[in-house]
Design a protein around this motif. Structure first.
Motif, PDB file in Angstrom:
ATOM      1  N   ILE A   1       6.334   3.943  11.998  1.00  0.00           N
ATOM      2  CA  ILE A   1       7.716   3.496  11.793  1.00  0.00           C
ATOM      3  C   ILE A   1       7.781   2.451  10.687  1.00  0.00           C
ATOM      4  O   ILE A   1       8.666   2.492   9.814  1.00  0.00           O
ATOM      5  CB  ILE A   1       8.297   2.936  13.110  1.00  0.00           C
ATOM      6  CG1 ILE A   1       8.476   4.069  14.126  1.00  0.00           C
ATOM      7  CG2 ILE A   1       9.630   2.230  12.862  1.00  0.00           C
ATOM      8  CD1 ILE A   1       8.838   3.594  15.523  1.00  0.00           C
ATOM      9  N   ILE A   2       6.809   1.510  10.683  1.00  0.00           N
ATOM     10  CA  ILE A   2       6.776   0.484   9.638  1.00  0.00           C
ATOM     11  C   ILE A   2       6.507   1.116   8.274  1.00  0.00           C
ATOM     12  O   ILE A   2       7.155   0.790   7.269  1.00  0.00           O
ATOM     13  CB  ILE A   2       5.698  -0.579   9.942  1.00  0.00           C
ATOM     14  CG1 ILE A   2       5.974  -1.264  11.272  1.00  0.00           C
ATOM     15  CG2 ILE A   2       5.636  -1.610   8.819  1.00  0.00           C
ATOM     16  CD1 ILE A   2       7.223  -2.085  11.315  1.00  0.00           C
ATOM     17  N   CYS A   3       5.543   2.043   8.227  1.00  0.00           N
ATOM     18  CA  CYS A   3       5.219   2.711   6.961  1.00  0.00           C
ATOM     19  C   CYS A   3       6.419   3.498   6.423  1.00  0.00           C
ATOM     20  O   CYS A   3       6.710   3.472   5.225  1.00  0.00           O
ATOM     21  CB  CYS A   3       4.037   3.658   7.155  1.00  0.00           C
ATOM     22  SG  CYS A   3       2.454   2.838   7.361  1.00  0.00           S
ATOM     23  N   THR A   4       7.111   4.198   7.326  1.00  0.00           N
ATOM     24  CA  THR A   4       8.278   4.972   6.915  1.00  0.00           C
ATOM     25  C   THR A   4       9.386   4.057   6.423  1.00  0.00           C
ATOM     26  O   THR A   4      10.096   4.392   5.460  1.00  0.00           O
ATOM     27  CB  THR A   4       8.775   5.837   8.093  1.00  0.00           C
ATOM     28  OG1 THR A   4       7.714   6.693   8.532  1.00  0.00           O
ATOM     29  CG2 THR A   4       9.958   6.693   7.678  1.00  0.00           C
ATOM     30  N   SER A   5       9.539   2.900   7.051  1.00  0.00           N
ATOM     31  CA  SER A   5      10.534   1.927   6.606  1.00  0.00           C
ATOM     32  C   SER A   5      10.247   1.481   5.178  1.00  0.00           C
ATOM     33  O   SER A   5      11.152   1.428   4.334  1.00  0.00           O
ATOM     34  CB  SER A   5      10.551   0.714   7.548  1.00  0.00           C
ATOM     35  OG  SER A   5      10.922   1.092   8.850  1.00  0.00           O
ATOM     36  N   SER A   6       8.978   1.157   4.898  1.00  0.00           N
ATOM     37  CA  SER A   6       8.600   0.758   3.541  1.00  0.00           C
ATOM     38  C   SER A   6       8.856   1.889   2.548  1.00  0.00           C
ATOM     39  O   SER A   6       9.361   1.669   1.443  1.00  0.00           O
ATOM     40  CB  SER A   6       7.118   0.362   3.489  1.00  0.00           C
ATOM     41  OG  SER A   6       6.885  -0.828   4.195  1.00  0.00           O
ATOM     42  N   ALA A   7       8.512   3.103   2.966  1.00  0.00           N
ATOM     43  CA  ALA A   7       8.690   4.257   2.084  1.00  0.00           C
ATOM     44  C   ALA A   7      10.159   4.484   1.755  1.00  0.00           C
ATOM     45  O   ALA A   7      10.521   4.716   0.593  1.00  0.00           O
ATOM     46  CB  ALA A   7       8.101   5.505   2.740  1.00  0.00           C
ATOM     47  N   PHE A   8      11.015   4.394   2.757  1.00  0.00           N
ATOM     48  CA  PHE A   8      12.446   4.617   2.519  1.00  0.00           C
ATOM     49  C   PHE A   8      13.065   3.507   1.679  1.00  0.00           C
ATOM     50  O   PHE A   8      13.967   3.755   0.879  1.00  0.00           O
ATOM     51  CB  PHE A   8      13.183   4.765   3.850  1.00  0.00           C
ATOM     52  CG  PHE A   8      13.023   6.130   4.473  1.00  0.00           C
ATOM     53  CD1 PHE A   8      12.451   7.179   3.775  1.00  0.00           C
ATOM     54  CD2 PHE A   8      13.439   6.368   5.768  1.00  0.00           C
ATOM     55  CE1 PHE A   8      12.295   8.444   4.337  1.00  0.00           C
ATOM     56  CE2 PHE A   8      13.305   7.627   6.347  1.00  0.00           C
ATOM     57  CZ  PHE A   8      12.730   8.665   5.636  1.00  0.00           C
TER      58      PHE A   8
ATOM     59  N   TRP B   1       2.814  11.134   7.596  1.00  0.00           N
ATOM     60  CA  TRP B   1       3.361  11.555   8.890  1.00  0.00           C
ATOM     61  C   TRP B   1       2.398  12.495   9.607  1.00  0.00           C
ATOM     62  O   TRP B   1       2.163  12.366  10.800  1.00  0.00           O
ATOM     63  CB  TRP B   1       4.701  12.278   8.681  1.00  0.00           C
ATOM     64  CG  TRP B   1       5.839  11.405   8.265  1.00  0.00           C
ATOM     65  CD1 TRP B   1       5.954  10.052   8.443  1.00  0.00           C
ATOM     66  CD2 TRP B   1       7.047  11.827   7.607  1.00  0.00           C
ATOM     67  NE1 TRP B   1       7.149   9.606   7.931  1.00  0.00           N
ATOM     68  CE2 TRP B   1       7.844  10.668   7.421  1.00  0.00           C
ATOM     69  CE3 TRP B   1       7.535  13.054   7.161  1.00  0.00           C
ATOM     70  CZ2 TRP B   1       9.088  10.713   6.798  1.00  0.00           C
ATOM     71  CZ3 TRP B   1       8.776  13.103   6.549  1.00  0.00           C
ATOM     72  CH2 TRP B   1       9.548  11.947   6.368  1.00  0.00           C
ATOM     73  N   LEU B   2       1.840  13.430   8.878  1.00  0.00           N
ATOM     74  CA  LEU B   2       0.944  14.413   9.480  1.00  0.00           C
ATOM     75  C   LEU B   2      -0.312  13.746  10.037  1.00  0.00           C
ATOM     76  O   LEU B   2      -0.792  14.097  11.124  1.00  0.00           O
ATOM     77  CB  LEU B   2       0.559  15.478   8.453  1.00  0.00           C
ATOM     78  CG  LEU B   2      -0.189  16.694   9.005  1.00  0.00           C
ATOM     79  CD1 LEU B   2       0.703  17.476   9.967  1.00  0.00           C
ATOM     80  CD2 LEU B   2      -0.682  17.590   7.883  1.00  0.00           C
ATOM     81  N   MET B   3      -0.856  12.773   9.302  1.00  0.00           N
ATOM     82  CA  MET B   3      -2.056  12.090   9.774  1.00  0.00           C
ATOM     83  C   MET B   3      -1.781  11.267  11.028  1.00  0.00           C
ATOM     84  O   MET B   3      -2.625  11.168  11.918  1.00  0.00           O
ATOM     85  CB  MET B   3      -2.619  11.187   8.664  1.00  0.00           C
ATOM     86  CG  MET B   3      -3.299  11.949   7.547  1.00  0.00           C
ATOM     87  SD  MET B   3      -4.612  13.075   8.157  1.00  0.00           S
ATOM     88  CE  MET B   3      -3.743  14.660   8.196  1.00  0.00           C
ATOM     89  N   ALA B   4      -0.584  10.702  11.112  1.00  0.00           N
ATOM     90  CA  ALA B   4      -0.224   9.959  12.319  1.00  0.00           C
ATOM     91  C   ALA B   4      -0.093  10.911  13.508  1.00  0.00           C
ATOM     92  O   ALA B   4      -0.442  10.559  14.648  1.00  0.00           O
ATOM     93  CB  ALA B   4       1.087   9.213  12.100  1.00  0.00           C
TER      94      ALA B   4
ATOM     95  N   GLY C   1       0.814  -1.217   0.000  1.00  0.00           N
ATOM     96  CA  GLY C   1       0.000   0.000   0.000  1.00  0.00           C
ATOM     97  C   GLY C   1       0.844   1.261   0.000  1.00  0.00           C
ATOM     98  O   GLY C   1       0.542   2.227  -0.703  1.00  0.00           O
ATOM     99  N   ILE C   2       1.906   1.267   0.798  1.00  0.00           N
ATOM    100  CA  ILE C   2       2.793   2.430   0.853  1.00  0.00           C
ATOM    101  C   ILE C   2       3.501   2.605  -0.482  1.00  0.00           C
ATOM    102  O   ILE C   2       3.620   3.723  -1.006  1.00  0.00           O
ATOM    103  CB  ILE C   2       3.819   2.271   1.988  1.00  0.00           C
ATOM    104  CG1 ILE C   2       3.117   2.187   3.343  1.00  0.00           C
ATOM    105  CG2 ILE C   2       4.822   3.419   1.961  1.00  0.00           C
ATOM    106  CD1 ILE C   2       2.242   3.361   3.683  1.00  0.00           C
ATOM    107  N   SER C   3       3.972   1.515  -1.050  1.00  0.00           N
ATOM    108  CA  SER C   3       4.643   1.566  -2.348  1.00  0.00           C
ATOM    109  C   SER C   3       3.715   2.115  -3.423  1.00  0.00           C
ATOM    110  O   SER C   3       4.106   2.953  -4.252  1.00  0.00           O
ATOM    111  CB  SER C   3       5.122   0.162  -2.736  1.00  0.00           C
ATOM    112  OG  SER C   3       5.630   0.148  -4.048  1.00  0.00           O
TER     113      SER C   3
END
Length: 485
Positions: A323-330, A106-109, A89-91
């Motif tokens: 943190i998991i979402c950001t990991s996928s994004a990076f 990030w803002l929504m979190a 989903g993030i991808s």
């Protein structure tokens, strides 16, 4: 069935003509709810974050056979939040909306943590006894706090359809599809993966596992999640951090790309519905589930001395999801695969193939194996987390053991069928029912702000007096909170 003209028409009609409007209403309400509770609670998601670990370490008088611990409740909700959507989903969001989607996630979190606090605190206040344990969730506080039993029943029914059948079918299908990469690597026949028997074999294994977990005592789900989720998430984050470190020279350019894309207002307003802002907000809200009414079903089952404690813990779960979402994004944004663009200016690969290619780029064949294992574990824990939410709402609707067992069987069949068939219509309907579910919960939350404020003030006053907060509903004038009287 999927070639049936009416099936295709109905699926496309719901997807293109109904879901966008219900999604828009839901997103707006979720944002309003996040803002409202952030300011009502004076940024509780940050002020009390430091108390999370002390709360998790508290030793309550727990009958381990009957009760869910606060940590186990956290892991159940995290298991449902952290699913395939956190990878594919993030991808997809980054490929279709742009790198700036990450900023809006990030803002929504940032604001979503307050909504998570409110709904989980209310779930604890208005929980009911389930044998020696507890159950609860939005259906329960809609009935007990607002006196709207019919609306509670509506919410319960919608959640069961959404999570036990729609989302679990999606998790099952996506996980099965992830093995397509191995089939392409080693298959020598002319049959495609979907034409082979492998989806059936994988589906049967998943169904047998689901049968065991769904018919087990509810505490087994908590124990399984508490064993798998932390290590699974930690390993995934470590590999993402390492991928960033070996490409450290890209950090300034990636961050610049994220913020420039996030605030490209010309691009945003020229195609608002599919813009980086809308896609990022939706992906962030759908991923952390704050305010949607799902996680409170796990939060209510925990044993704790004060409802606000579980609210704080579930607010912390939003950070874990982020943190998991950001990991996928990076993983995606630091890869060359993200920069391999088509004629439309967007990456040639998207969703799962983009993540798989990024992992191959960083780690070779090991990367493919790791991401496949991660997909399997994320999907499995989501399956049982989603089921846990649904079973609490089945118990709200009926006390019949026969009905409950029939539900369990149907939930297992949904996993099996989902692994075999791309049920686009079912998933489009799940998107629709999720919007109704979230809207019902958000409106209820907005009406119950005074109760949340009372509970939070009581918690903070006791802490200020140097006490370990203990909750008494009668003392605060809160009615129908029978587990606290």
């Amino acid at each position: 069935m999927q070639d049936n003209a009416f099936y295709i028409f109905l699926s496309n009609f719901i997807s293109n003509n109904i879901v966008p409007y219900t999604d828009a209403i839901m997103v707006v309400l979720l944002i309003i709810c996040g803002f409202y509770y952030t300011f009502l609670t004076r940024f509780v998601q940050f002020r009390l974050l430091g108390s999370v670990f002390s709360i998790l370490k508290e030793k309550n008088e727990i009958d381990k056979k009957e009760h869910i611990s606060p940590f186990q409740a956290l892991m159940i909700s995290t298991a449902s939040r952290v699913g395939i959507g956190n990878i594919a989903g993030i991808s997809f969001a980054l490929a279709s909306g742009g790198a700036g989607a990450l900023f809006w996630m990030w803002l929504m979190a940032f604001f979503g943590g307050a909504s998570a606090f409110a709904e989980s605190t209310l779930a604890q206040v208005y929980k009911s006894k389930d044998g020696k344990g507890f159950r609860g969730g939005p259906a329960y506080y809609i009935k007990k706090a607002l006196g709207l039993e019919w609306l509670g029943a509506f919410f319960a029914f919608i959640l069961i359809i959404t999570y036990a059948y729609g989302f679990n079918g999606l998790q099952s299908y996506t996980m099965t599809s992830a093995f397509n990469v191995y089939y392409d690597m080693y298959n020598t026949s002319e049959l495609s993966f979907s034409q082979s028997n492998y989806p059936l074999y994988i589906g049967l294994i998943l169904a047998i596992f689901s049968l065991y977990m769904f018919f087990s005592h509810h505490t087994k789900i908590g124990k399984f999640s508490s064993l798998i989720v932390p290590y699974m998430a930690l390993a995934y984050v470590i590999l993402a951090v390492y991928a960033v470190l070996i490409n450290y020279e890209k950090i300034p350019s990636v961050l610049k790309m994220v913020f420039e894309s996030a605030f490209d207002f010309k691009a945003i307003f020229s195609g608002f519905a599919g813009s980086v802002l809308v896609i990022g907000i939706k992906r962030g809200l759908f991923s952390n589930e704050a305010g949607m009414g799902s996680a409170p079903n796990a939060a209510a089952s925990a044993i704790t001395s004060h409802p606000a404690k579980q609210g704080i813990i579930q607010s912390f779960a939003i950070l874990l999801d982020l943190i998991i979402c950001t990991s996928s994004a990076f993983l995606v944004l630091f890869s060359m695969a993200y920069l391999d663009l088509g004629s439309d200016g967007k990456p040639l690969l998207t969703a799962m193939p983009l993540v798989q290619e990024a992992m191959r780029e960083y780690y070779g064949e090991f990367g493919i194996h790791f991401i496949s294992i991660a997909i399997v574990l994320f999907a499995i824990t989501s399956l049982i987390g989603n089921y846990y939410y649904a079973q609490a709402n089945v118990k709200y609707l009926t006390n019949s053991k026969l009905a409950f067992n029939l539900f369990r069987i149907s939930a297992v069949l949904a996993v099996l069928i989902g692994s075999l068939i791309d049920l686009k219509l079912a998933w489009n309907l799940a998107d629709l029912t999720m919007a109704f579910m979230a809207t019902t919960n958000i409106i209820s939350l907005l009406l119950l702000g005074k109760i949340v404020s009372k509970v939070l003030e009581d918690f903070e006053k006791q802490r200020k007096d140097g006490l370990d907060p203990k909750f008494c509903a009668k003392k605060l004038g809160i009615k129908n909170a029978e587990c606290w009287d």
